[in-house]
Design a protein around this motif. Sequence first.
Motif, PDB file in Angstrom:
ATOM      1  N   UNK A   1     -65.760  67.946  18.068  1.00 20.69           N
ATOM      2  CA  UNK A   1     -64.133  68.636  17.682  1.00 20.69           C
ATOM      3  C   UNK A   1     -63.993  68.951  16.416  1.00 20.69           C
ATOM      4  N   UNK A   2     -64.687  68.228  15.675  1.00 25.64           N
ATOM      5  CA  UNK A   2     -64.093  68.448  13.863  1.00 25.64           C
ATOM      6  C   UNK A   2     -65.102  70.922  13.553  1.00 25.64           C
ATOM      7  N   UNK A   3     -66.033  70.324  14.050  1.00 25.59           N
ATOM      8  CA  UNK A   3     -66.687  71.436  14.285  1.00 25.59           C
ATOM      9  C   UNK A   3     -66.033  72.632  14.945  1.00 25.59           C
ATOM     10  N   UNK A   4     -65.196  72.803  16.420  1.00 24.84           N
ATOM     11  CA  UNK A   4     -64.872  73.277  17.285  1.00 24.84           C
ATOM     12  C   UNK A   4     -62.480  73.405  16.227  1.00 24.84           C
ATOM     13  N   UNK A   5     -62.322  72.182  15.926  1.00 23.35           N
ATOM     14  CA  UNK A   5     -61.115  72.483  15.268  1.00 23.35           C
ATOM     15  C   UNK A   5     -61.631  73.660  13.815  1.00 23.35           C
TER      16      UNK A   5
END
Length: 509
Positions: free
Chosen positions: A317-321
Amino acid sequence: MNCTVRAAQYVRMSTEHQQYSTENQADRIRDYAERRGIAIVRTYADEGKSGLNIGGREGLQRLLDDVRSGRVDFELILVYDVSRWGRFQDADESAYYEFLCKQAGLKVVYCAEQFDNDGSPVATIVKGVKRAMAGEYSRELSTKVFAGQCRLIELGFRQGGAAGFGLRRVLLDQSGAPKGELRRGEQKSLQTDRVVLRPGPTDEVAIVEGIYRAFVEQGQSEATIARRLNEEGVRTDLGRPWTRGTVHQILTNEKYIGSNVYNRVSFKLKQRRVRNPPEAWVRRSGAFEAVVPAEMFFTAQGIIRERSRRFTDAEMLDRLGQLYQARGFLSAILIDEVEGMPSSSAFGQRFGSLMRAYQLVGFTPDRDYRYLETNRFLRRLHPEVVQRTEAAMLALGAQIERDPATDLLWVNGEFSVSLILARCTVTHGGALRWKLRLDTGLCPDITVAVRLDAANTAELDYYLLPWMDLAVEQMRLGERNGTHLDGYRVDDLAPLYRLAERAPVRRAA
């Protein structure tokens, strides 16, 4: 003698023995019929077709369709023996097809068998044994063929498939002396000949080495390398532009370090295609002269493994964000293009759906963005599908001519093939729909319609649509379309490849 009983005959020949030629079967069936006053009024034939399943056996499928619909003007179905009806791996499948005929009032007669198929207990037992023996024959033959292929791999000989960019196939005689280079589409003509790989022209070898250096030493991605090769006017071994996938294939195939690897994928007895674990692969290291150093190859594999390592939910989710903040929107295509990012399918599997992952990073998809990104993906995917299909048929010995303007494929000078992609749309009720726009101006003999999955990021299945039956400009498909359309649906393009495959002509007995 007046013939009072009308019959159809079914004959099938695979690649077994001359004794099973369709002519020999028909002669035996005709003798049987004449002795009993039976008139043969229909012939259903499958030439060069395996009996392992009903797929690709148009003759048997047409017979069963006529039986189901009641379009028959005969009372008997004459077959040479139980094995010609089929070598089904499940004897119940063979019995089921015969039951369909019996249910329609048609008796199946095995002319060369020693029992009368009269439904008696003895006939039922013998027939069951014969069906099991027919299937067992194929299993034993498959085991023997597989063992022989593994042995040849261990001896360093190539077992089929195109050489690939930077490599060439060389034909050896039975003593190991080179006989010459095999060009694309050419096959060996003698059973005792063998094929090995050799490095190709120096300019191609230099390009392969350059791909590895750019990936390992300069940290360039496959997409960047492909873009540079295309800008330099370099083409793949099939004369096509480079893609991320074609570069990735060079970076991961052990043949470039001289290893002969077999059994990565199994499709035994045409039951189910299985991707085997590495410990099941059959490998001969040092079988061919290496194109790149082993150290560089294994360094590349380490980079690829690290890139695809398992991320925690928080890391994903961090990378997607971060991607959302940088680009202002998200899509499956955008995610898959970013190096070091888990795939869009990985997000869908981890969080239940890609939409759920979007919501967790605060992104609400805009339909226009997704539509544009899908269009971009389709423009890239279509030439890849055409290239892959052409390569598969060439590997089977087919002669292919491709129209560069339309990508229409002429196969063996016998029939034409057009490939189209069908975008998936989701209705408000959650149903999936596909709209097909057929190339009516090209009038292809077969249109291969590739249905994409719900996310429009991968191929779902295929429809092999014959022009003679479906000469329309547009077609709409749902998830279920009835037998008149779903009868053309296949999970892979093996039926098309079987149509294109060239088989050696048998010498007359």
